[in-house]
Design an enzyme around this catalytic site. Structure first.
Site, short mmCIF file in Angstrom:
data_model
loop_
_atom_site.label_atom_id
_atom_site.label_comp_id
_atom_site.label_asym_id
_atom_site.label_seq_id
_atom_site.Cartn_x
_atom_site.Cartn_y
_atom_site.Cartn_z
N GLU A 158 -3.52 2.55 -7.28
CA GLU A 158 -3.84 3.68 -6.39
C GLU A 158 -2.87 4.89 -7.15
O GLU A 158 -1.61 5.11 -7.03
CB GLU A 158 -3.08 3.39 -5.08
CG GLU A 158 -3.73 2.37 -4.00
CD GLU A 158 -2.80 2.42 -2.96
OE1 GLU A 158 -3.34 2.78 -1.68
OE2 GLU A 158 -1.62 2.01 -2.97
N HIS A 215 1.02 -1.17 0.18
CA HIS A 215 0.01 0.04 0.27
C HIS A 215 0.95 1.17 -0.01
O HIS A 215 1.97 1.33 0.56
CB HIS A 215 -1.07 0.06 1.11
CG HIS A 215 -2.09 0.90 1.37
ND1 HIS A 215 -1.53 2.29 1.34
CD2 HIS A 215 -3.39 0.82 0.93
CE1 HIS A 215 -2.76 3.00 1.38
NE2 HIS A 215 -3.71 1.93 0.88
#
Length: 243
Positions: A158, A86
């Site tokens: 992302e 992430h």
């Protein structure tokens, strides 16, 4: 780093009630480590189709890694998924593509589905370097992953410049990147594998833009951040989106 154990339980009780027997898409929740047991218990008691995931793991089965969590510890909670790479861990904790690749392989070895997050920051987007960045993250993140295992991986795009900034990527921008990701997977593995891999979009997803993003041919699902903290908002995205 949101939701205490009691908050997570209250969230899940509402979520499970609202979703009922919903089965139009796969729904995964990834609470903090401290809430995994409580959420797992609720899911097992309800026989819900909602699956459990974790926000991270350490790429070792056990050992002197104080404060870390192994893939097998996650399996004990009946986790099916785990987020790796992430952007917040890359930025705040300095995780490299090489280290993230170890996590991907560790997850697969424990029969967990890794959700590999990739994406470019604002400067890389402005300078036209996003293709180079994403290509590198894919190549290194999936290094030495066997092709037959690739179907167990999920890629989450992302756009770092759109996370928590209110600057949403347009559906056209999302589609362009997702299509590029699929082309890169074709180059690294095969066309057949690229068609099977699910590619999620995650960047300031809201109830207002979710459906437009899902209409993009190469957007297979959503990685929902801030909007998932409010259970009503999360349910709205799930129930009102056509996957």
């Amino acid at each position: 780093m949101n939701k205490t154990v009691s908050e997570a339980k209250a969230f899940m009780q509402v979520l499970l009630k609202e979703l009922g027997e919903y089965s139009a898409s796969d729904v995964v929740v990834c609470p903090p480590f401290t809430a995994l047991q409580s959420v797992s218990d609720l899911l097992n008691q309800s026989a819900s189709p909602v699956r459990l995931g974790a926000q991270n793991l350490f790429p070792a089965s056990h050992g002197a890694y104080t404060g870390e969590i192994s893939p097998w510890m996650l399996r004990e909670f009946f986790c099916h998924y785990v987020i790796v790479g992430h952007s917040e861990r890359r930025i705040h904790l300095g995780e490299t593509d090489t280290f993230i690749n170890k996590k991907v392989k560790a997850a697969l070895s424990a029969s967990l589905h890794p959700i590999l997050c990739i994406g470019e920051n604002f400067d890389e987007r402005q300078q036209g370097l996003w293709k180079e960045k994403i290509s590198t993250q894919l190549q290194l993140g999936l290094k030495e992953v066997e092709e037959q295992k690739l179907v167990d991986c999920i890629i989450a795009y992302e756009p770092i410049w759109a996370i928590g900034t209110g600057k949403n990527a347009t559906p056209e921008q999302a589609q362009e990147v997702h299509h590029f990701i699929r082309e890169e997977i074709t180059r690294l593995f095969s066309f057949q594998s690229a068609q099977k891999v699910r590619i999620l979009y995650g960047g300031s997803v809201t109830a207002e833009n979710a459906q437009d993003l899902l209409l993009c041919p190469d957007v297979d699902g959503l990685l929902i951040g801030g909007a998932s903290l409010d259970v009503r908002s999360f349910c709205s995205i799930i129930l009102n989106s056509k996957f």
